[in-house]
Design a protein around this motif. Structure first.
Motif, PDB file in Angstrom:
ATOM      1  N   PHE A  87       0.847  -1.198   0.000  1.00 14.13           N
ATOM      2  CA  PHE A  87       0.000   0.000   0.000  1.00 14.13           C
ATOM      3  C   PHE A  87       0.882   1.247   0.000  1.00 14.13           C
ATOM      4  N   GLU A  88       1.910   1.244   0.833  1.00 15.47           N
ATOM      5  CA  GLU A  88       2.822   2.385   0.917  1.00 15.47           C
ATOM      6  C   GLU A  88       3.523   2.629  -0.418  1.00 15.47           C
ATOM      7  N   GLU A  89       3.967   1.567  -1.066  1.00 17.76           N
ATOM      8  CA  GLU A  89       4.651   1.715  -2.357  1.00 17.76           C
ATOM      9  C   GLU A  89       3.715   2.279  -3.427  1.00 17.76           C
ATOM     10  N   ARG A  90       2.471   1.839  -3.421  1.00 15.42           N
ATOM     11  CA  ARG A  90       1.516   2.280  -4.449  1.00 15.42           C
ATOM     12  C   ARG A  90       0.925   3.652  -4.185  1.00 15.42           C
ATOM     13  N   TYR A  91       0.605   3.930  -2.924  1.00 17.55           N
ATOM     14  CA  TYR A  91      -0.181   5.125  -2.622  1.00 17.55           C
ATOM     15  C   TYR A  91       0.506   6.112  -1.689  1.00 17.55           C
ATOM     16  N   GLY A  92       1.766   5.856  -1.354  1.00 17.54           N
ATOM     17  CA  GLY A  92       2.493   6.735  -0.439  1.00 17.54           C
ATOM     18  C   GLY A  92       2.555   8.172  -0.905  1.00 17.54           C
ATOM     19  N   LYS A  93       2.537   8.385  -2.192  1.00 16.02           N
ATOM     20  CA  LYS A  93       2.608   9.753  -2.721  1.00 16.02           C
ATOM     21  C   LYS A  93       1.277  10.494  -2.581  1.00 16.02           C
ATOM     22  N   HIS A  94       0.241   9.800  -2.153  1.00 20.59           N
ATOM     23  CA  HIS A  94      -1.085  10.398  -1.980  1.00 20.59           C
ATOM     24  C   HIS A  94      -1.306  10.815  -0.525  1.00 20.59           C
ATOM     25  N   ASP A  95      -0.420  11.598   0.030  1.00 17.28           N
ATOM     26  CA  ASP A  95      -0.539  12.136   1.388  1.00 17.28           C
ATOM     27  C   ASP A  95      -0.430  11.095   2.500  1.00 17.28           C
ATOM     28  N   PHE A  96      -0.028   9.865   2.190  1.00 19.98           N
ATOM     29  CA  PHE A  96       0.142   8.858   3.238  1.00 19.98           C
ATOM     30  C   PHE A  96       1.587   8.856   3.714  1.00 19.98           C
ATOM     31  N   ILE A  97       1.748   8.788   5.031  1.00 23.94           N
ATOM     32  CA  ILE A  97       3.084   8.771   5.626  1.00 23.94           C
ATOM     33  C   ILE A  97       3.109   7.711   6.723  1.00 23.94           C
ATOM     34  N   ARG A  98       4.228   7.018   6.823  1.00 27.05           N
ATOM     35  CA  ARG A  98       4.355   5.984   7.845  1.00 27.05           C
ATOM     36  C   ARG A  98       4.548   6.637   9.208  1.00 27.05           C
ATOM     37  N   ILE A  99       3.753   6.184  10.178  1.00 24.52           N
ATOM     38  CA  ILE A  99       3.896   6.706  11.544  1.00 24.52           C
ATOM     39  C   ILE A  99       4.339   5.624  12.524  1.00 24.52           C
ATOM     40  N   SER A 100       4.302   4.367  12.084  1.00 28.54           N
ATOM     41  CA  SER A 100       4.807   3.257  12.891  1.00 28.54           C
ATOM     42  C   SER A 100       5.031   2.064  11.978  1.00 28.54           C
ATOM     43  N   LYS A 101       5.583   1.021  12.534  1.00 29.59           N
ATOM     44  CA  LYS A 101       5.814  -0.192  11.752  1.00 29.59           C
ATOM     45  C   LYS A 101       4.492  -0.761  11.232  1.00 29.59           C
ATOM     46  N   TYR A 102       3.406  -0.439  11.927  1.00 32.78           N
ATOM     47  CA  TYR A 102       2.113  -1.035  11.623  1.00 32.78           C
ATOM     48  C   TYR A 102       1.078  -0.062  11.063  1.00 32.78           C
ATOM     49  N   CYS A 103       1.472   1.189  10.797  1.00 33.18           N
ATOM     50  CA  CYS A 103       0.461   2.166  10.399  1.00 33.18           C
ATOM     51  C   CYS A 103       0.972   3.205   9.411  1.00 33.18           C
ATOM     52  N   LEU A 104       0.136   3.475   8.399  1.00 32.39           N
ATOM     53  CA  LEU A 104       0.321   4.589   7.467  1.00 32.39           C
ATOM     54  C   LEU A 104      -0.833   5.547   7.707  1.00 32.39           C
ATOM     55  N   ALA A 105      -0.534   6.829   7.816  1.00 35.19           N
ATOM     56  CA  ALA A 105      -1.568   7.810   8.106  1.00 35.19           C
ATOM     57  C   ALA A 105      -1.701   8.790   6.956  1.00 35.19           C
ATOM     58  N   ASN A 106      -2.926   9.183   6.681  1.00 39.66           N
ATOM     59  CA  ASN A 106      -3.212  10.190   5.673  1.00 39.66           C
ATOM     60  C   ASN A 106      -3.060  11.553   6.344  1.00 39.66           C
ATOM     61  N   LYS A 107      -2.103  12.352   5.871  1.00 43.26           N
ATOM     62  CA  LYS A 107      -1.816  13.661   6.486  1.00 43.26           C
ATOM     63  C   LYS A 107      -3.048  14.554   6.512  1.00 43.26           C
ATOM     64  N   VAL A 108      -3.881  14.445   5.508  1.00 42.70           N
ATOM     65  CA  VAL A 108      -5.072  15.290   5.408  1.00 42.70           C
ATOM     66  C   VAL A 108      -6.067  14.985   6.531  1.00 42.70           C
ATOM     67  N   TRP A 109      -6.093  13.763   7.009  1.00 41.06           N
ATOM     68  CA  TRP A 109      -7.042  13.348   8.043  1.00 41.06           C
ATOM     69  C   TRP A 109      -6.534  13.586   9.468  1.00 41.06           C
ATOM     70  N   MET A 110      -5.273  13.965   9.625  1.00 38.89           N
ATOM     71  CA  MET A 110      -4.740  14.203  10.970  1.00 38.89           C
ATOM     72  C   MET A 110      -5.335  15.487  11.531  1.00 38.89           C
ATOM     73  N   GLU A 111      -5.874  15.385  12.754  1.00 38.63           N
ATOM     74  CA  GLU A 111      -6.478  16.569  13.364  1.00 38.63           C
ATOM     75  C   GLU A 111      -5.542  17.212  14.387  1.00 38.63           C
ATOM     76  N   TYR A 112      -5.013  16.414  15.325  1.00 33.33           N
ATOM     77  CA  TYR A 112      -4.081  16.939  16.309  1.00 33.33           C
ATOM     78  C   TYR A 112      -3.260  15.806  16.914  1.00 33.33           C
ATOM     79  N   PHE A 113      -2.225  16.193  17.674  1.00 33.12           N
ATOM     80  CA  PHE A 113      -1.322  15.252  18.320  1.00 33.12           C
ATOM     81  C   PHE A 113      -1.343  15.498  19.821  1.00 33.12           C
TER      82      PHE A 113
END
Length: 148
Positions: A87-113
């Motif tokens: 998934f990361e290889e195919r769609y990583g350029k679409h605002d997805f970024i790895r945040i852990s070994k087990y998770c890719l997050a869509n930057k657009v959907w992040m609200e706060y930390f």
């Protein structure tokens, strides 16, 4: 590396044949480009016995769990056919970024930390979901978010 291109208007379907001595990064990049099935920004996801065509921008994050891959759309959890790495290889350029070994997050959907007492970081998504950001990926996440 030799490359042969044969254009034949008489064929019904395109066919690509790659013959290599061994797999390497160049071949992997070529395969990832060929296998990109997101030309229209829609990917197939499964829930129960149904396949849904979901637009990438609707996915908040993708996780790997019990050797399976799941994508979150709103509060719903869908099964993705391939691995998190694929998934990361195919769609990583679409605002997805790895945040852990087990998770890719869509930057657009992040609200706060939020920082936890243990010093780790938790990202909260606009759909109410949350995931922990591992220390290994926290610096990369910060760079990706602050460069925009």
């Amino acid at each position: 590396m030799k490359v042969h291109l044969n254009i034949n208007p008489a064929i019904k379907e395109d066919e690509i044949i790659i013959t290599v001595k061994e797999m390497n990064t160049k071949v992997e990049r070529i395969l990832s480009i060929i296998n990109e099935d997101d030309a229209n920004g829609v990917i197939p996801l499964q829930m129960e016995e149904r396949i849904y065509l979901v637009e990438l921008h609707e996915i908040s994050h993708v996780i790997s769990e019990d050797e399976k891959c799941f994508a979150f759309r709103g509060k719903k959890k869908y099964r993705y056919k391939d691995t998190l790495k694929q998934f990361e290889e195919r769609y990583g350029k679409h605002d997805f970024i790895r945040i852990s070994k087990y998770c890719l997050a869509n930057k657009v959907w992040m609200e706060y930390f939020e920082a936890t007492f243990g010093g780790s970081l938790v990202v909260f998504f606009k759909n109410g979901e949350k995931e922990t950001v591992s220390r290994k990926y926290a610096k990369e996440l910060k760079k990706a978010l602050l460069k925009e």
